[in-house]
Structure formats: structure tokens, C-alpha cells
Design a protein around this motif. Structure first.
Motif, PDB file in Angstrom:
ATOM      1  N   LEU A  30      38.584  34.956  37.989  1.00 49.19           N
ATOM      2  CA  LEU A  30      39.287  36.213  37.761  1.00 49.19           C
ATOM      3  C   LEU A  30      39.497  36.481  36.277  1.00 49.19           C
ATOM      4  O   LEU A  30      40.046  37.519  35.908  1.00 49.19           O
ATOM      5  N   SER A  31      39.067  35.545  35.431  1.00 50.83           N
ATOM      6  CA  SER A  31      39.470  35.664  34.029  1.00 50.83           C
ATOM      7  C   SER A  31      38.978  36.953  33.386  1.00 50.83           C
ATOM      8  O   SER A  31      39.722  37.591  32.640  1.00 50.83           O
ATOM      9  N   ALA A  32      37.750  37.354  33.671  1.00 50.75           N
ATOM     10  CA  ALA A  32      37.260  38.591  33.060  1.00 50.75           C
ATOM     11  C   ALA A  32      38.119  39.776  33.502  1.00 50.75           C
ATOM     12  O   ALA A  32      38.553  40.588  32.676  1.00 50.75           O
ATOM     13  N   SER A  45      34.503  38.948  37.808  1.00 49.19           N
ATOM     14  CA  SER A  45      35.390  39.996  38.313  1.00 49.19           C
ATOM     15  C   SER A  45      35.529  41.055  37.236  1.00 49.19           C
ATOM     16  O   SER A  45      35.219  40.813  36.070  1.00 49.19           O
ATOM     17  N   ARG A  46      35.993  42.217  37.630  1.00 46.67           N
ATOM     18  CA  ARG A  46      36.210  43.237  36.614  1.00 46.67           C
ATOM     19  C   ARG A  46      37.292  44.213  37.069  1.00 46.67           C
ATOM     20  O   ARG A  46      37.545  44.365  38.274  1.00 46.67           O
ATOM     21  N   LEU A  47      37.898  44.852  36.112  1.00 51.64           N
ATOM     22  CA  LEU A  47      38.985  45.774  36.429  1.00 51.64           C
ATOM     23  C   LEU A  47      38.420  47.098  36.931  1.00 51.64           C
ATOM     24  O   LEU A  47      37.480  47.648  36.359  1.00 51.64           O
ATOM     25  N   ILE A  48      38.999  47.589  37.999  1.00 49.19           N
ATOM     26  CA  ILE A  48      38.667  48.925  38.490  1.00 49.19           C
ATOM     27  C   ILE A  48      39.882  49.809  38.210  1.00 49.19           C
ATOM     28  O   ILE A  48      40.876  49.747  38.932  1.00 49.19           O
ATOM     29  N   PRO A  49      39.804  50.622  37.173  1.00 47.53           N
ATOM     30  CA  PRO A  49      40.971  51.444  36.837  1.00 47.53           C
ATOM     31  C   PRO A  49      41.115  52.585  37.826  1.00 47.53           C
ATOM     32  O   PRO A  49      40.155  53.318  38.087  1.00 47.53           O
TER      33      PRO A  49
END
Lengths: 333, 333
Positions: free
Chosen positions: A157-159, A319-323
DNA sequence: CTCCTCTATGAAAACGTTCCCGCAATTTCA
DNA sequence: TGAAATTGCGGGAACGTTTTCATAGAGGAG
């Protein structure tokens, strides 16, 4: 009842051996005979009996997948993707769930183990000893669990966390809360703390709780006490609990407080407001885990040393953020 | 590799026949020998090989379940419940999905049919002819589909619809909208219209659309045009779309408009406001469908006429309203 | 005491495939 | 052209169970 290889053989005027070869080793039979056999098979509607095939030793053509909870919205897309991938590779997937209890997991394993060529264990509750024992009996891949010597798929989850921290920072947040519900790689790793520290954000940790909606409801009331303007929840479900309680408290999201979930399940995209969340791609994880298991099976079967394609038994999924709409500028204080 | 019946036999000092009987027909073997066999089997960690068993003709011990979409939150609880029920009855469940396309459904059936003793087809896209053909080849149960002569589980929404109408009536609503997304039993039956008519409520029908979140978003804007104060959506997902758009339009639920979903999925209980919905009990439907299939299998196997226990090959599952926070008194106009 | 009926067990066939072996026909090579 | 290698195919064993059939012994009836 069903049409067997013998009937195809006599229909095509060859022996059963040849029919078998026509299917499993097409280049060992003359093209003309092969066509004759395939035609006869098609006309009779023949397809090989998997039971006989696997009895003879050819494997079952089935992959076992044991997840903590089928009803957890995180898993269905993964199951679906793995089914698709497996079918594409000539496999079927047999799914069962462990309800996160060792006894149930053992029962599930017992129920499927004799019917599959290998097993994917998601967040297994078993001891290392038992897992090694199992790995000695059949090809095994673990997900969300680290056991030395066993092929593993790990979710990082770090990214996503780092991107979340960046976004919150850019929005001017200073004090954040993390609602922990004992997700191993979160409570274990210091990466969340580090990501936030690196950006000079304060992060208080609540919990650990159970990963339930009510947890979010409960924790939401504590957020104000921490004087925080942003919340990261253990998963989307907990985040929705936070959203729910914030509304009850008369607070507006994201005007008064920003909320971030984890997993990017269906829940996140259909909530009001829609939930900013850290996405773990279900297709990627399904594909990588499935492929890793199939490789492991192939290696066990002995078809190994034919090349240098010995991949590392360790795969990391990013992983990446989905704004979305649940995050925004911090309120002026 | 794995321990076979032969090893158990020699360990217990009996023949393989006796070992087999000790498991499949316990009363045909003397208690003392039986115990000796069971002990030996336990010590060696023996469990019968399903492939060999099914090759011999004893069935596969597996039930096939084909649903339209595993990722649709309506199905996972059903799958889970059926797994539990099946395991309790000595069966395993093999799940696949059809993506609501005939080609995919046929592929799914092909992939599982040789590995299962029977099939549950949910909302099959196949023609009646094909279904009958299939039913001739293996035990079949259809859900949400009516084909004369094929055992069927039917979901009736009428009770839930009636309760919804009553609640809306009691709250003083007069004009309602139904968002239709081609759910067969809804568009087909006149029961919704009748339920509302019976209570002197006007009901306009929108659609049919696709059963998606965006459908709810889109339809929500049309509700005002109909001068309606209550909405019943095709399912919870669509209802959440309505909730979402109502918030965007600055309308409050349930103060300005009441919203009702169908299915009582996880979505309904975690939305804000929580969603009043019509519940179809997943455990009941899983149990009934599973039991019906097992009965059908037993009948086919020939173990039939041993009693009067020939149930009707038609089972109806009811529904009921789950009142939550998305419904309330109609606004004074 | 003898004959017959059960009961508990063993021997062996069968389920549908795959694959090792062997054989004949063909091809390759010197 | 002759021997060797290769190719295409058939025969048959083996996979682990269940189940039919046969058999030996026990027990009951006459």
C-alpha cells in the motif's frame, strides 16, 4: 450415458490411443487421421472425462482459491478476474472461504484440496508449520502472508499511502487519523507513519478494531477529539461508516473533514460523496496470483528446468490513490 | 504420493473392499473391524480420491452454480450460503459467471458441466430448447427463469412491494416512480402496478434502463418532472445512484423524497442515509435452490421412488420490506 | 446333528483416460 | 542398396475407487 473416447475411436476407425494423442499431442498423429478424429469427436459431442484424466495422473485442471470472506466486496472482483484468467489458461477455479477462522479454513482446505492442482491461500490463519506441511503436499501460493520458502503475492500500500499523504498535504491538512483494524501489512509496517512524517503530517492511530461499518461510525466521533481534519480508514467499509456518522454529527465531507478508504471496492464509487480511496487492482492481483500458482504447479510436475524462466516466488502488487469527492481542502481553523 | 485405500487396507489387515465399505456403508462391516479401519485411515491421513470415486460412477460430489455476475453484490452472500449448505450436505460448489451473455454462459457451462453432478442456472440467457436439451443431460435447476418441466426457484417480490406501497401510503405519498431496468419478474408482472393501484397510489414507470449506478443518477433528475415524492429503484445500486443525484440536486432524502431499493445488499445498509429496501433472503434462496438440485440429482440417480417425498419442482421465495432511513413522511406540498 | 440362512469379508471387474512399449512401414544416410 | 533411424499407430497396463459375486463361518431350525 456420456460419449467416451472408445466410441470416438471406433467412429474414426482408429485406436483409443490415437484419439487420446489427437487431443493431448496433436503433432504425434498424422494430420489426416487427426482431422478424421476431431470431426468424429465433434459430431459425437465428445469431451474428455476430467475424472478419468485426473485419475490417470494428469492433474485436475482446477485451481483452488481460499479467501477470508466471499461476501467482502473486495473479493468478488478478484474471484471473477481469476476465473477469467484461469479459463483462458485451461483451468477452472474452485473458491471457498475461511471466515477467518482456522477451523473453517482447515475444513475448506480439506474440501477442495483433493480436487485441485494447487491452492491460493489468502491471508491464511494457519501456522507457518502447517503451511509448510501443506506446501509439501501440494503447490501453494500465499497472498497477504509471509512464510519463508512459500511463493507469495504481497500487496503493497506504500505507493497509495504516499499519494494520499501528498494529496492531504497539498490540501493543507496537518493532523490526520488512521483507523486501524488489524490489517497485517498496515499495522506491521511503519510505512504509513513514515509517509506522513516525511511530509510533516501528524498521524494518530485509532484501534485496532474489527473491520466493520460500525467501527467507522464509532471512530468518527473520536476524530474531532483528535482535532484532525482527515481520516484514513482501514478499508472502504469502515470509511463509509465514518461518512455515515459524520453526516449524523452534522459535519460535511469533504468541507469539514476529508475521508480516505482503502481497496476501491464498489462501495467507494457509489457512496455519497464518492469516496477517495487507495486502489488495489483486482485484475492484476488475480492474474499474478493465478500465474504464480500455475508456474508453481508446473515446477512441481517436473516440467521445470526447461529454461531460465524460474521467476522469483515473490510478487508485489502496487496501489494508487483514486481521488474522488470525499477529500478536499482543509477547513480554515 | 497421496495415501490410497490399499495402504489403509494393509495397515488394518483387511481387504480394500472392506475399507471402502467402512466408509460408504458403515453398517455392513463389523464394529470392531470398522474401528480398526477408521483408526488406520486417520493415522495415515487417508481420504478417498474424488476422481477415482466419480470415475467409478459415484458422482462428483460437486454442485455447479452459474450466476450472471459474481461481482454483483447481490450474489456473494448467496454463493457463501450455498457453499455452507452444500458442505453441510457433503457437497462442494463450483461457481462461474455468465456475464449475462449467451456465449459466456455456454463457455461457463462447458467448463463446469463435466465436473459437477448438477447445475443451478441463475437467470439463464439460454433458449428453452437448449435448456431442455441440457436438462436431458444432467440435473438442472433454474432460478429467475421459467421453463416448463424444469425445476425452478422463483423470487417473488410481491410481498415486499406490497409492504413498500403500504409504507409509502402511510407516509402520505401519492405519486411514485418506479425505475425499471428490465428485471424480468418486475417488468413482466403487473403486481407492482396492482399493489400501488390497490392503495390508490399513482406509479409512473421509467425505463427500462441498464441496472447501473448511473441509471439512478440519470433517473433521479426525471423524478421531479413527474412531481413524485417517492422512488422505487430496480435494485440497491440504482437506488444509490438516485441518492447520489438527489444530494447533488440539493434535495434531502427522505425529507424531500423517499427512496426504496431492492435486494438488501450490503450497499443498502452502509449508504447515507441507510436505504429502505426489499429484502430477498440469500440464505433461504441458497438453501432452497441447493436442496432442490440435490433432490433432482437423487431422483435422476434412481434413488427416487422410495417414498412420497417427491416435492414440487417449483419453489417460491418471498420478500419483505426492510425499513431504514431513506423513507419518511411525504413533504407537504 | 444336519441343512439352511445370514453375515462378514475377499477377489476381481469396471469406470475413461494416458502413456509406455512394441511393431510395422517409411525415411535417412553411407 | 542395406542397415539404421524415424514415424504412426495399436495393445495393454495403470490410476483409486465402488460394487457385484463368491465364499467361509456362525447361528438357528428341524
Amino acid at each position: 450415458m456420456a460419449v467416451t473416447i472408445r466410441e470416438v475411436a471406433s467412429a474414426a476407425g482408429v485406436s483409443v490411443s490415437t484419439v487420446s494423442r489427437a487431443f493431448t499431442a496433436p503433432d504425434q498423429v498424422q494430420p489426416t487421421t487427426r482431422r478424421r478424429i476431431l470431426d468424429a469427436a465433434a459430431e459425437l459431442g465428445y469431451s474428455p472425462n476430467p475424472a478419468a484424466r485426473s485419475l490417470r495422473g494428469g492433474g485436475t485442471g482446477t485451481l483452488g482459491l481460499i479467501v477470508p470472506d466471499i461476501a467482502n466486496p473486495f473479493f468478488p472482483p478478484i474471484i471473477k478476474a481469476m476465473q477469467a484468467r484461469a479459463r483462458h489458461l485451461g483451468y477452472t477455479v474452485l473458491v471457498a472461504d475461511s471466515d477467518e477462522r482456522e477451523a473453517d479454513e482447515l475444513a475448506a482446505i480439506a474440501a477442495v484440496s483433493k480436487r485441485v492442482d494447487g491452492l491460493i491461500l489468502w491471508a491464511s490463519t494457519l501456522t507457518e508449520g502447517r503451511l509448510h506441511e501443506l506446501a509439501g503436499q501440494m503447490p501453494l501460493v500465499v497472498v497477504n502472508r509471509h512464510v519463508p520458502g512459500i511463493p507469495e503475492v504481497r500487496i503493497s500500500l506504500s505507493a497509495g499511502i504516499a499519494q494520499a499523504a501528498e494529496q492531504l498535504k497539498a490540501y493543507g491538512h496537518r493532523r490526520c487519523v488512521f483507523i486501524n483494524a488489524s490489517r497485517a501489512e498496515l499495522s506491521r509496517g511503519k510505512s504509513i507513519q513514515e509517509s506522513f512524517k516525511a511530509l510533516d503530517l501528524s498521524l494518530s492511530e485509532l484501534g485496532p478494531y474489527e473491520p466493520r461499518f460500525e467501527t467507522g461510525v464509532h471512530a468518527a466521533t473520536l476524530v474531532a477529539a483528535h482535532d484532525a481534519t482527515a481520516v484514513i480508514a482501514h478499508n472502504d467499509l469502515v470509511a463509509l461508516g465514518v461518512l455515515h456518522q459524520m453526516a449524523n454529527l452534522g459535519m460535511s465531507v469533504p468541507r469539514d473533514v476529508s475521508v480516505i478508504g482503502i481497496d476501491d471496492t464498489l462501495l467507494a464509487s457509489v457512496s455519497t460523496p464518492s469516496l477517495t480511496t487507495i486502489r488495489i487492482d483486482p485484475e492484476e492481483i488475480a492474474t499474478r496470483a493465478g500465474d504464480l500458482l500455475i508456474e508453481t504447479i508446473a515446477r512441481t510436475t517436473g516440467r521445470a528446468g526447461q529454461g531460465l524462466e524460474v521467476h522469483s516466488p515473490f510478487v508485489e502488487i502496487g496501489s494508487r490513490l483514486i481521488p474522488r469527492a470525499s477529500t478536499g481542502p482543509a477547513p480554515a481553523h
